[in-house]
Design a protein around this motif. Structure first.
Motif, PDB file in Angstrom:
ATOM      1  N   GLN A  43       0.835  -1.187   0.005  1.00  0.00           N
ATOM      2  CA  GLN A  43       0.178  -0.045  -0.114  1.00  0.00           C
ATOM      3  C   GLN A  43       1.020   1.136  -0.112  1.00  0.00           C
ATOM      4  O   GLN A  43       2.027   1.029   0.399  1.00  0.00           O
ATOM      5  CB  GLN A  43      -0.846  -0.101   1.273  1.00  0.00           C
ATOM      6  CG  GLN A  43      -0.065  -0.111   2.553  1.00  0.00           C
ATOM      7  CD  GLN A  43      -1.019  -0.642   3.706  1.00  0.00           C
ATOM      8  OE1 GLN A  43      -1.443  -1.607   3.826  1.00  0.00           O
ATOM      9  NE2 GLN A  43      -1.381   0.627   4.553  1.00  0.00           N
ATOM     10  N   ASN A  44       0.425   2.148  -0.663  1.00  0.00           N
ATOM     11  CA  ASN A  44       1.048   3.476  -0.623  1.00  0.00           C
ATOM     12  C   ASN A  44       0.815   4.565   0.381  1.00  0.00           C
ATOM     13  O   ASN A  44       1.427   5.503   0.744  1.00  0.00           O
ATOM     14  CB  ASN A  44       1.101   4.299  -2.047  1.00  0.00           C
ATOM     15  CG  ASN A  44      -0.196   4.608  -2.463  1.00  0.00           C
ATOM     16  OD1 ASN A  44      -1.145   4.725  -1.411  1.00  0.00           O
ATOM     17  ND2 ASN A  44      -0.590   4.956  -3.607  1.00  0.00           N
ATOM     18  N   GLU A  45      -0.146   4.114   1.377  1.00  0.00           N
ATOM     19  CA  GLU A  45      -0.429   5.012   2.330  1.00  0.00           C
ATOM     20  C   GLU A  45      -0.669   3.824   3.770  1.00  0.00           C
ATOM     21  O   GLU A  45      -1.281   2.993   3.491  1.00  0.00           O
ATOM     22  CB  GLU A  45      -1.654   5.690   2.278  1.00  0.00           C
ATOM     23  CG  GLU A  45      -1.546   7.105   1.561  1.00  0.00           C
ATOM     24  CD  GLU A  45      -2.735   7.863   1.731  1.00  0.00           C
ATOM     25  OE1 GLU A  45      -3.732   7.596   2.514  1.00  0.00           O
ATOM     26  OE2 GLU A  45      -2.809   8.774   1.247  1.00  0.00           O
ATOM     27  N   ILE A  46       0.131   4.322   4.680  1.00  0.00           N
ATOM     28  CA  ILE A  46      -0.004   3.683   6.043  1.00  0.00           C
ATOM     29  C   ILE A  46      -0.916   4.661   7.226  1.00  0.00           C
ATOM     30  O   ILE A  46      -0.205   5.588   7.325  1.00  0.00           O
ATOM     31  CB  ILE A  46       1.363   3.124   6.676  1.00  0.00           C
ATOM     32  CG1 ILE A  46       1.919   2.127   5.660  1.00  0.00           C
ATOM     33  CG2 ILE A  46       1.196   2.733   8.116  1.00  0.00           C
ATOM     34  CD1 ILE A  46       3.455   1.808   6.279  1.00  0.00           C
ATOM     35  N   HIS A  47      -1.932   4.258   7.504  1.00  0.00           N
ATOM     36  CA  HIS A  47      -2.402   5.043   8.670  1.00  0.00           C
ATOM     37  C   HIS A  47      -2.024   4.419   9.921  1.00  0.00           C
ATOM     38  O   HIS A  47      -2.519   3.377  10.405  1.00  0.00           O
ATOM     39  CB  HIS A  47      -4.029   5.030   8.506  1.00  0.00           C
ATOM     40  CG  HIS A  47      -4.432   5.798   7.216  1.00  0.00           C
ATOM     41  ND1 HIS A  47      -4.801   6.947   7.151  1.00  0.00           N
ATOM     42  CD2 HIS A  47      -4.308   5.250   5.839  1.00  0.00           C
ATOM     43  CE1 HIS A  47      -5.093   7.337   5.763  1.00  0.00           C
ATOM     44  NE2 HIS A  47      -4.901   6.348   5.104  1.00  0.00           N
ATOM     45  N   VAL A  48      -1.628   5.133  10.921  1.00  0.00           N
ATOM     46  CA  VAL A  48      -1.052   4.295  12.072  1.00  0.00           C
ATOM     47  C   VAL A  48      -2.191   4.303  12.997  1.00  0.00           C
ATOM     48  O   VAL A  48      -3.388   5.077  13.210  1.00  0.00           O
ATOM     49  CB  VAL A  48      -0.133   5.419  12.892  1.00  0.00           C
ATOM     50  CG1 VAL A  48       0.312   4.808  14.360  1.00  0.00           C
ATOM     51  CG2 VAL A  48       1.200   5.441  12.061  1.00  0.00           C
ATOM     52  N   GLY A  49      -2.328   3.041  13.440  1.00  0.00           N
ATOM     53  CA  GLY A  49      -3.456   2.824  14.308  1.00  0.00           C
ATOM     54  C   GLY A  49      -4.801   2.322  13.576  1.00  0.00           C
ATOM     55  O   GLY A  49      -5.865   1.963  14.116  1.00  0.00           O
ATOM     56  N   GLY A  50      -4.652   2.152  11.957  1.00  0.00           N
ATOM     57  CA  GLY A  50      -5.741   1.682  11.203  1.00  0.00           C
ATOM     58  C   GLY A  50      -5.512   0.314  10.689  1.00  0.00           C
ATOM     59  O   GLY A  50      -4.756  -0.423  11.440  1.00  0.00           O
ATOM     60  N   LYS A  51      -6.026  -0.054   9.640  1.00  0.00           N
ATOM     61  CA  LYS A  51      -6.178  -1.188   9.090  1.00  0.00           C
ATOM     62  C   LYS A  51      -4.829  -1.346   8.198  1.00  0.00           C
ATOM     63  O   LYS A  51      -4.190  -0.318   7.588  1.00  0.00           O
ATOM     64  CB  LYS A  51      -7.257  -1.520   8.225  1.00  0.00           C
ATOM     65  CG  LYS A  51      -8.357  -1.800   8.904  1.00  0.00           C
ATOM     66  CD  LYS A  51      -9.471  -2.133   7.880  1.00  0.00           C
ATOM     67  CE  LYS A  51     -10.895  -2.102   8.711  1.00  0.00           C
ATOM     68  NZ  LYS A  51     -12.005  -2.315   7.856  1.00  0.00           N
TER      69      LYS A  51
END
Length: 351
Positions: A103-111
């Motif tokens: 993935q090109n985005e990582i959301h901390v605390g997300g999926k």
């Protein structure tokens, strides 16, 4: 960090979206695409997004291979993060290096992808003011260095977690309130140890030495002169700079001007070709940079070079940031000095 042999760029943006913060990874070589051709953060290969208001993800960032797999880890701090009921503990997040990201985005605390290592600071520690990845113990793996200059009412501390083969094979959390790091160095009262940190080669042996600044340190009766310390790796687990009997691993260069606060900026580089590194120490309160040539140790003090960096006296904050590197490909490093109060950068060539 993807093992292709090109140097990659990691950029923090802690002021984004109510200070939740973010950071961008831009791959070196052709992998960098439009971002390397003058694009924007939207063209980054990977973006990591914080999820906590005022946590300031991206305040400090670093890249380094901590587990020996040949790929650099992404290391990013959230110094103002609250963790559970612990206010302003701060966190350092480590994402294992990968050949490709799903993935090109990582959301901390997300999926999706989450940190492989999380290091949690203590109450009001603001862990992660500065980050550094450098091989201090000479085992060939980068070690993770984190600073907390505001901890313990401004005494400050510098914390080292050693790199380990396969150390990121499964996710884990290190909580400094109960899990001891490999080394912790504590500063003098209200001296702000860890305002700046850097790695330096002082002896040509395996393993680098660690530079740490303590800009508010008094030198006897000279208030706020500041100090820069160099640490050689040893078996010590805890060092307290306020106790003289515990500092055999530490040598020190001290400021001699009241309120000079040396160490506001700090860098190391082999300025005269391959060999022992020189030290560059910024003193933004008086507007100068001290260049120490081939320092074999800090006490007795190494000799200043006498090299004058013009613009210091007239540029507010000259020396607040210092860096060195070969900018023009001639094999000789240039010195870059920031003066944020004047919104200026000064670049000096080395003859």
């Amino acid at each position: 960090m993807n093992g292709d042999g090109h140097v990659d760029l990691l950029v923090g943006a802690p002021g984004r979206a109510k200070l939740t913060g973010m950071c961008h990874l831009i791959l070196g070589g052709k992998g960098g695409g439009e971002a390397m051709a003058g694009g924007s953060g939207a063209d980054a290969n990977l973006t990591i997004l914080g999820n906590q208001v005022n946590a300031k993800l991206g305040h400090a960032v670093a890249l380094g291979d901590l587990d020996g797999d040949g790929k650099d880890e992404i290391i990013v701090s959230e110094p103002s993060a609250n963790v559970g009921t612990t206010p302003n503990a701060g966190r350092v997040l480590v994402f294992r290096g990968r050949t490709k990201w799903k993935q090109n985005e990582i959301h901390v605390g997300g999926k999706g992808i989450q940190p492989d290592l999380v290091i949690v600071g203590r109450e009001r520690e603001l862990l992660g003011h500065r980050l550094l990845a450098a091989d201090l113990d000479g085992d060939g793996l980068k070690d993770l260095v984190m600073s907390s200059p505001f901890h313990r009412e401004g005494a400050g501390s510098v914390i080292v977690v050693r790199g380990r083969k396969g150390g990121l094979s499964k996710p884990r959390t290190l909580v400094l309130d109960k899990d001891a790091p490999d080394l912790i160095v504590r500063g003098h009262r209200r001296s702000r140890l860890g305002e700046c940190i850097a790695a330096i080669d002082l002896d040509g042996a395996e393993g680098l030495e660690l530079l740490m600044s303590e800009p508010l340190r008094d030198n006897g009766r000279i208030k706020g002169a500041g100090a820069v310390h160099v640490l050689q790796w040893s078996s010590a687990k805890s060092i307290n700079l306020g106790r003289s009997t515990e500092i055999r691993e530490i040598a020190t260069y001290r400021g001699v001007v009241a309120h000079e606060q040396i160490g506001g900026g700090l860098a190391a580089a082999a300025m005269n070709g391959p060999g022992i590194d020189d030290v560059l120490i910024g003193s933004p309160k008086v507007g100068r940079v001290i260049w120490l040539i081939d320092p074999p140790g800090f006490e007795p003090n190494p000799r200043p070079s006498g090299y004058k960096m013009a613009g210091g006296s007239g540029a507010l904050g000259f020396g607040a940031t210092v860096a060195a590197g070969d900018l023009d490909g001639d094999g000789k490093p240039e010195v870059v000095v920031g003066a944020p109060g004047a919104h200026q950068l000064f670049v000096y060539g080395v003859k």
